[in-house]
Design a protein around this motif. Structure first.
Motif, PDB file in Angstrom:
ATOM      1  N   ARG A   1       0.640  -1.141   0.068  1.00 35.64           N
ATOM      2  CA  ARG A   1      -0.131   0.093   0.132  1.00 35.64           C
ATOM      3  C   ARG A   1       0.811   1.251  -0.087  1.00 35.64           C
ATOM      4  NH1 ARG A   1      -4.106   2.609  -2.292  1.00 35.64           N
ATOM      5  NH2 ARG A   1      -4.830   4.240  -0.593  1.00 35.64           N
ATOM      6  N   LEU A   2       1.884   1.364   0.789  1.00 34.14           N
ATOM      7  CA  LEU A   2       2.775   2.389   0.925  1.00 34.14           C
ATOM      8  C   LEU A   2       3.486   2.810  -0.642  1.00 34.14           C
ATOM      9  CD1 LEU A   2       4.439   2.221   4.276  1.00 34.14           C
ATOM     10  CD2 LEU A   2       2.997   4.026   3.646  1.00 34.14           C
ATOM     11  N   THR A   3       3.852   1.642  -1.248  1.00 33.80           N
ATOM     12  CA  THR A   3       4.763   1.842  -2.516  1.00 33.80           C
ATOM     13  C   THR A   3       3.694   2.252  -3.527  1.00 33.80           C
ATOM     14  OG1 THR A   3       6.062  -0.146  -1.776  1.00 33.80           O
ATOM     15  CG2 THR A   3       5.717   0.529  -4.164  1.00 33.80           C
ATOM     16  N   ILE A   4       2.318   1.851  -3.617  1.00 37.04           N
ATOM     17  CA  ILE A   4       1.274   2.430  -4.514  1.00 37.04           C
ATOM     18  C   ILE A   4       1.096   3.815  -3.941  1.00 37.04           C
ATOM     19  CG2 ILE A   4      -1.284   2.288  -5.048  1.00 37.04           C
ATOM     20  CD1 ILE A   4      -0.978  -0.797  -4.495  1.00 37.04           C
ATOM     21  N   LEU A   5       0.954   4.139  -2.876  1.00 33.87           N
ATOM     22  CA  LEU A   5       0.727   5.447  -2.368  1.00 33.87           C
ATOM     23  C   LEU A   5       1.870   6.579  -2.792  1.00 33.87           C
ATOM     24  CD1 LEU A   5      -0.684   5.061   1.265  1.00 33.87           C
ATOM     25  CD2 LEU A   5      -1.777   6.036  -0.670  1.00 33.87           C
ATOM     26  N   PHE A   6       3.361   5.893  -2.594  1.00 31.41           N
ATOM     27  CA  PHE A   6       4.283   6.826  -3.237  1.00 31.41           C
ATOM     28  C   PHE A   6       4.196   7.099  -4.611  1.00 31.41           C
ATOM     29  CE2 PHE A   6       6.494   5.696   0.966  1.00 31.41           C
ATOM     30  CZ  PHE A   6       6.623   7.078   1.523  1.00 31.41           C
ATOM     31  N   GLY A   7       3.740   5.971  -5.338  1.00 31.97           N
ATOM     32  CA  GLY A   7       3.720   6.186  -6.830  1.00 31.97           C
ATOM     33  C   GLY A   7       2.621   7.305  -7.144  1.00 31.97           C
ATOM     34  N   ILE A   8       1.408   7.203  -6.496  1.00 25.50           N
ATOM     35  CA  ILE A   8       0.290   8.288  -6.548  1.00 25.50           C
ATOM     36  C   ILE A   8       0.765   9.516  -6.257  1.00 25.50           C
ATOM     37  CG2 ILE A   8      -2.065   8.810  -5.808  1.00 25.50           C
ATOM     38  CD1 ILE A   8      -2.543   5.839  -5.388  1.00 25.50           C
ATOM     39  N   LEU A   9       1.588   9.619  -5.211  1.00 24.06           N
ATOM     40  CA  LEU A   9       2.119  11.088  -4.422  1.00 24.06           C
ATOM     41  C   LEU A   9       2.927  11.450  -5.519  1.00 24.06           C
ATOM     42  CD1 LEU A   9       2.262  10.162  -0.816  1.00 24.06           C
ATOM     43  CD2 LEU A   9       0.950  11.934  -1.600  1.00 24.06           C
ATOM     44  N   GLN A  10       3.834  10.750  -6.024  1.00 22.71           N
ATOM     45  CA  GLN A  10       4.681  11.122  -7.093  1.00 22.71           C
ATOM     46  C   GLN A  10       4.147  11.980  -8.191  1.00 22.71           C
ATOM     47  OE1 GLN A  10       7.541   8.174  -8.556  1.00 22.71           O
ATOM     48  NE2 GLN A  10       8.920   9.652  -9.310  1.00 22.71           N
ATOM     49  N   GLN A  11       3.142  11.244  -8.720  1.00 19.34           N
ATOM     50  CA  GLN A  11       2.458  11.623 -10.012  1.00 19.34           C
ATOM     51  C   GLN A  11       1.649  13.000  -9.500  1.00 19.34           C
ATOM     52  OE1 GLN A  11      -1.523  11.390 -10.627  1.00 19.34           O
ATOM     53  NE2 GLN A  11      -0.928  12.588 -12.241  1.00 19.34           N
ATOM     54  N   LEU A  12       0.718  13.017  -8.688  1.00 22.21           N
ATOM     55  CA  LEU A  12       0.135  14.179  -8.232  1.00 22.21           C
ATOM     56  C   LEU A  12       1.095  15.437  -8.105  1.00 22.21           C
ATOM     57  CD1 LEU A  12      -2.522  12.502  -5.710  1.00 22.21           C
ATOM     58  CD2 LEU A  12      -2.829  13.590  -7.838  1.00 22.21           C
ATOM     59  N   MET A  13       2.085  15.159  -7.272  1.00 29.96           N
ATOM     60  CA  MET A  13       3.098  15.937  -6.840  1.00 29.96           C
ATOM     61  C   MET A  13       3.850  16.760  -8.159  1.00 29.96           C
ATOM     62  SD  MET A  13       2.931  17.236  -3.952  1.00 29.96           S
ATOM     63  CE  MET A  13       4.496  17.931  -3.306  1.00 29.96           C
ATOM     64  N   THR A  14       4.117  15.841  -9.102  1.00 30.27           N
ATOM     65  CA  THR A  14       4.848  16.131 -10.316  1.00 30.27           C
ATOM     66  C   THR A  14       3.853  16.893 -11.261  1.00 30.27           C
ATOM     67  OG1 THR A  14       6.237  14.217 -10.540  1.00 30.27           O
ATOM     68  CG2 THR A  14       5.707  15.248 -12.806  1.00 30.27           C
ATOM     69  N   THR A  15       2.577  16.636 -11.437  1.00 30.66           N
ATOM     70  CA  THR A  15       1.595  17.298 -12.049  1.00 30.66           C
ATOM     71  C   THR A  15       1.482  18.859 -11.467  1.00 30.66           C
ATOM     72  OG1 THR A  15       0.255  15.390 -12.607  1.00 30.66           O
ATOM     73  CG2 THR A  15      -0.928  17.653 -12.868  1.00 30.66           C
ATOM     74  N   ARG A  16       1.358  18.766 -10.145  1.00 34.38           N
ATOM     75  CA  ARG A  16       1.270  20.035  -9.133  1.00 34.38           C
ATOM     76  C   ARG A  16       2.483  21.109  -9.629  1.00 34.38           C
ATOM     77  NH1 ARG A  16      -2.323  20.690  -5.200  1.00 34.38           N
ATOM     78  NH2 ARG A  16      -2.271  22.487  -4.366  1.00 34.38           N
ATOM     79  N   GLN A  17       3.650  20.308  -9.493  1.00 30.52           N
ATOM     80  CA  GLN A  17       4.874  21.024  -9.741  1.00 30.52           C
ATOM     81  C   GLN A  17       4.831  21.513 -11.150  1.00 30.52           C
ATOM     82  OE1 GLN A  17       8.112  18.489  -9.342  1.00 30.52           O
ATOM     83  NE2 GLN A  17       9.529  19.934  -9.035  1.00 30.52           N
TER      84      GLN A  17
END
Length: 154
Positions: A10-26
């Protein structure tokens, strides 16, 4: 799977989602600035020790980016007078890169421009929660940094 294994997945999946969301925001934030996120990522690296100079090969290694990629970004930052390139005394093909005063000011103003959004992102966290999150992420970052080639499986 055990509870721990479920949590790890679950953490690995969350980090992938977070990375994508933060990249889009950035990307949305950088669209309004003079620097790209790649240029800022390289430039901010120099702020940890502004007096240190780096060779492209050293930067490529620590940032895990290929040498031509770092060379291209560094050249763009040199053109903007954000980095200073000094030829090596023994090997003229090598250049020592160092952040300029303008580069330091640009990093500072970029972070100031991001400050409202940074505060917005973390507004849902209490101070103690934010401190705990920071501590856990620092531990994870340190482990990943120390174990760059320690990859299991496949």
């Amino acid at each position: 799977m055990s509870n721990r294994e479920d949590t790890e997945v679950r953490l690995t999946i969350l980090f992938g989602i977070l990375q994508q969301l933060m990249t889009t925001r950035q990307n949305k934030l950088f669209a309004k600035l003079e620097l790209t996120s790649s240029q800022f990522g390289l430039l901010i690296h120099f702020t940890h020790n502004p007096n240190r100079s780096w060779l492209v090969t050293e930067l490529a290694e620590v940032m895990e980016v290929n040498q031509p990629g770092i060379t291209k970004i560094a050249s763009q930052l040199i053109e903007k007078n954000l980095l200073i390139a000094t030829p090596d005394t023994k090997d003229k093909r090598k250049k020592h890169l160092k952040i300029s005063d303008k580069g330091l000011k640009t990093c500072s103003s970029t972070m100031a421009a991001f400050s409202p959004d940074i505060q917005n992102i973390y507004s849902a966290f209490e101070d103690e929660e934010l401190g705990d999150l920071s501590q856990h992420l620092e531990k994870l970052m340190s482990w990943l940094d120390s174990n760059r080639d320690n990859i299991k499986g496949l």
